[in-house]
Write an enzyme that holds these catalytic residues in place. Structure first.
Site, PDB file in Angstrom:
ATOM      1  N   GLU A 151       0.847  -1.180   0.000  1.00  0.00           N
ATOM      2  CA  GLU A 151       0.000   0.000   0.000  1.00  0.00           C
ATOM      3  C   GLU A 151       0.887   1.236   0.000  1.00  0.00           C
ATOM      4  OE1 GLU A 151      -2.945   2.437   3.041  1.00  0.00           O
ATOM      5  OE2 GLU A 151      -2.760   0.269   3.266  1.00  0.00           O
ATOM      6  N   GLU A 156      -2.637  11.472   2.698  1.00  0.00           N
ATOM      7  CA  GLU A 156      -3.830  11.263   3.511  1.00  0.00           C
ATOM      8  C   GLU A 156      -3.994  12.487   4.417  1.00  0.00           C
ATOM      9  OE1 GLU A 156      -4.212   6.909   5.023  1.00  0.00           O
ATOM     10  OE2 GLU A 156      -2.084   7.437   5.094  1.00  0.00           O
TER      11      GLU A 156
END
Length: 292
Positions: A151, A156
């Site tokens: 990932e 974010e």
């Protein structure tokens, strides 16, 4: 004269956020990859490039991914967070779980390997996420009976402050690389590289910012925030010397985060159309080819 000066300042500011790929290696040049690029200038999601859901994942509880929350308008991909009219029970791996907040996920139909990717994004002014990231499928580990899953999170964030541990996520840029490893006994561990962070005093929801990531090779990445100098990262490689060796899907996701790391959004902010939406102005992918 004053109006001309203001116009020039606004124009130059806008151009500053129209980022270009980083300087390519000697003998190479960047070319746009249309399978991972979209200016979102239409009136609906381009279904030749994107899915309006995340295959195999309903969303992090209590946030449910719903295609109804996704739209393309005013030159942006928009994903709206809202309180659902009623609780929804869904059977997951952890058993029956309750969802009551609507979010959304836009996922590339194709997978990519290496390259530079950037997006111009304005976060929702809530504690729901503003994310730009990539993920692989499970693939065999070095022992054959084990599994890997990679990932890569270019960015974010959330859009407002609060009294919770992840309060810093409302400011700047945050980049992570997770090497998810499942051993031969079925035990799963998240081995992550040290987080790369760019600081900024203003909230991520105050205006658009450009977030970029260069997946250089199986072991490293570089990150770019607006026009700042890049920062670099080495992936975790204690189990697999080339831990990021598989292609990945691109993900643009608006989801809830777990408390106490980050508080859930309030009903009031979820009902406010001026606060509850994350905006993706554009996303662009580039691949390296020989300069000749």
């Amino acid at each position: 004269m004053k109006k001309i000066l203001i116009f020039l300042l606004l124009t130059s500011f806008g151009l500053a956020l129209q980022a270009d790929p980083p300087k390519p290696p000697l003998g190479k040049r960047w070319v746009l990859n249309p399978l991972f690029s979209d200016e979102f200038n239409g009136t609906s999601l381009d279904t030749t490039i994107w899915l309006d859901h995340y295959p195999g994942w309903k969303g992090r509880v209590p946030g449910l991914f719903l295609p109804s929350q996704i739209s393309v308008r005013t030159g942006c991909l928009q994903i709206r967070g809202e309180k659902m009219a009623r609780d929804t029970l869904i059977q997951n791996r952890n058993g029956e779980e309750v969802y009551n907040i609507a979010g959304g996920a836009v996922v590339s139909k194709n997978r990519v390997y290496l390259g530079y990717y950037e997006s111009r994004i304005k976060a929702a002014a809530t504690t729901m996420s503003c994310t730009f990231w990539f993920a692989s499928d499970n693939y065999p580990g070095p022992k054959g009976c084990d599994l890997n899953w990679q990932e890569w999170d270019i960015h974010e964030s959330i859009g407002r402050n609060g009294d919770f541990d992840g309060n810093y996520f409302a400011h700047g840029m945050h980049s992570n690389a997770h090497y998810w490893y499942t051993d031969c006994d079925g035990n799963r561990t998240d081995y992550r590289a040290p987080q790369v962070r760019f600081e900024n005093e203003e909230l991520a929801s105050e205006r658009f910012h450009v977030y970029g990531g260069w997946w250089r090779d199986e072991n490293s990445a570089s990150y770019y925030y607006d026009q700042r100098p890049p920062k670099h990262q080495r992936f975790y490689d204690k189990i697999n010397k080339k831990s990021f060796a598989e292609p990945m899907h691109m993900n643009l996701v608006h989801e809830t985060y777990p408390f106490p790391w980050i508080s859930l959004p309030t009903d009031e902010e979820l009902a406010d159309s001026t606060r509850n939406t994350v905006y993706y102005d554009w996303v662009r992918g580039y691949k390296l080819i020989d300069a000749g």
